[in-house]
Design a protein around this motif. Structure first.
Motif, PDB file in Angstrom:
ATOM      1  N   HIS A 261      13.705  -3.271   5.683  1.00 41.83           N
ATOM      2  CA  HIS A 261      12.669  -2.403   6.242  1.00 41.83           C
ATOM      3  C   HIS A 261      12.851  -0.962   5.762  1.00 41.83           C
ATOM      4  N   GLU A 264      11.674  -0.812   2.109  1.00 36.34           N
ATOM      5  CA  GLU A 264      10.213  -0.896   1.978  1.00 36.34           C
ATOM      6  C   GLU A 264       9.535   0.357   2.524  1.00 36.34           C
ATOM      7  N   LEU A 265      10.077   0.925   3.598  1.00 38.74           N
ATOM      8  CA  LEU A 265       9.523   2.156   4.148  1.00 38.74           C
ATOM      9  C   LEU A 265       9.650   3.287   3.127  1.00 38.74           C
ATOM     10  N   ARG A 266      10.834   3.400   2.540  1.00 41.63           N
ATOM     11  CA  ARG A 266      11.060   4.450   1.556  1.00 41.63           C
ATOM     12  C   ARG A 266      10.174   4.250   0.329  1.00 41.63           C
ATOM     13  N   GLY A 268       7.300   2.704   0.197  1.00 39.92           N
ATOM     14  CA  GLY A 268       5.920   3.000   0.566  1.00 39.92           C
ATOM     15  C   GLY A 268       5.624   4.487   0.543  1.00 39.92           C
TER      16      GLY A 268
END
Length: 291
Positions: A261, A264-266, A268
């Motif tokens: 997570h 993927e957050l970074r 995005g």
């Protein structure tokens, strides 16, 4: 067979860089040793000397002995020719697929296997144009920059490995691929400006594929979520995923949902801060015009 000035010149090791066996690759060593034994047995069965087989295939006698002893990786075309000369009935030719894999470093094979199973791949490299996008000339130029220097053999093996991984773009069920490229990597002429032009042209070619999105992170951005290092996230059809980043778990592959997570957050945020795919293609076209 190589001809020089009308006279036959048999290939030697100096003519064949990049075909040494990695002694730490147990599977590779076993494959090449098996091929060498089969080649020697077939040659001895038909009563042919190593020098005679070399002359018939365009290889020097010493190179034939090295292949038979498992010290050299034979080229696919050599196996085809040896199969024909020795009347092996396809036995030697049938080994080409495994032999071709052996040439690529063990880590590259493992990575290519994962990429081959992925349905979605997210990639950000802050230092270089990603290996999946590199032309052979750019990859070679980049590898030659390394200090301490790689050997000529290592450079050729790694270049071949990077190029082989690009078969991912030709898969029938190709994955969705997302790349974020740093502007400065598109401007630095590693290997020369001719090499850089060809690399930019390659990016424009790949960028037209429906399953590929290229985005450029401009150097004038005042906010950048990728300063902690590169990011790789591979997602598979069964819902599982694996990621890697220098900023998470010291760069080791991770599969835990919490760590994935974070990656993927970074990623995005990095994509949101970069140019859009359409803007990025236009930007690369502009750079090509300036190069």
């Amino acid at each position: 067979m190589s001809v020089d000035g009308g006279a036959q010149r048999l290939k030697t090791e100096a003519d064949e860089p990049g075909w040494e066996v990695d002694p730490d690759d147990d599977w590779g060593v076993a494959v090449v040793a098996t091929v060498g034994r089969q080649l020697r047995l077939r040659r001895e069965t038909v009563g042919m000397r190593a020098g005679e087989l070399g002359a018939a295939t365009g290889y020097g006698e010493d190179l034939i002995y090295k292949i038979e002893s498992g010290k050299r990786i034979p080229r696919p075309e050599f196996l085809d020719r040896a199969d024909e000369v020795l009347g092996a009935g396809g036995l030697l030719s049938a080994m080409k697929e495994d032999v071709a894999k052996v040439r690529y470093p063990k880590k590259v094979r493992a990575l290519a296997e994962m990429e081959g199973k992925a349905v979605e791949i997210q990639l950000y490299d802050p230092l270089n144009i990603h290996g999946l996008l590199q032309t052979p000339e750019y990859a070679r130029g980049l590898l030659l920059m390394r200090r301490p220097a790689y050997t000529k053999d290592e450079v050729e093996r790694m270049t071949a490995g990077r190029v082989a991984r690009q078969i991912i773009f030709q898969r029938d069920s190709a994955p969705e691929l997302s790349f974020v490229l740093e502007e400065w990597t598109l401007r630095r002429p590693l290997g020369g400006r001719v090499v850089l032009r060809a690399q930019l042209e390659r990016l424009l070619e790949v960028g037209q594929l429906r399953n590929v999105e290229l985005q450029v992170m401009p150097m004038d951005r005042e906010e950048h979520a990728g300063l902690a290092g590169g990011i790789e996230v591979l997602k598979f059809g069964d819902g599982s995923a694996v990621g890697r980043s220098a900023a998470v778990a010291n760069g080791r592959p991770v599969t835990e949902p919490k760590q994935l997570h974070i990656l993927e957050l970074r990623y995005g945020i990095i994509r949101a801060q970069a140019l859009t795919p359409r803007e990025s293609i236009a930007f690369i076209e502009q750079l090509l015009g300036e190069t």
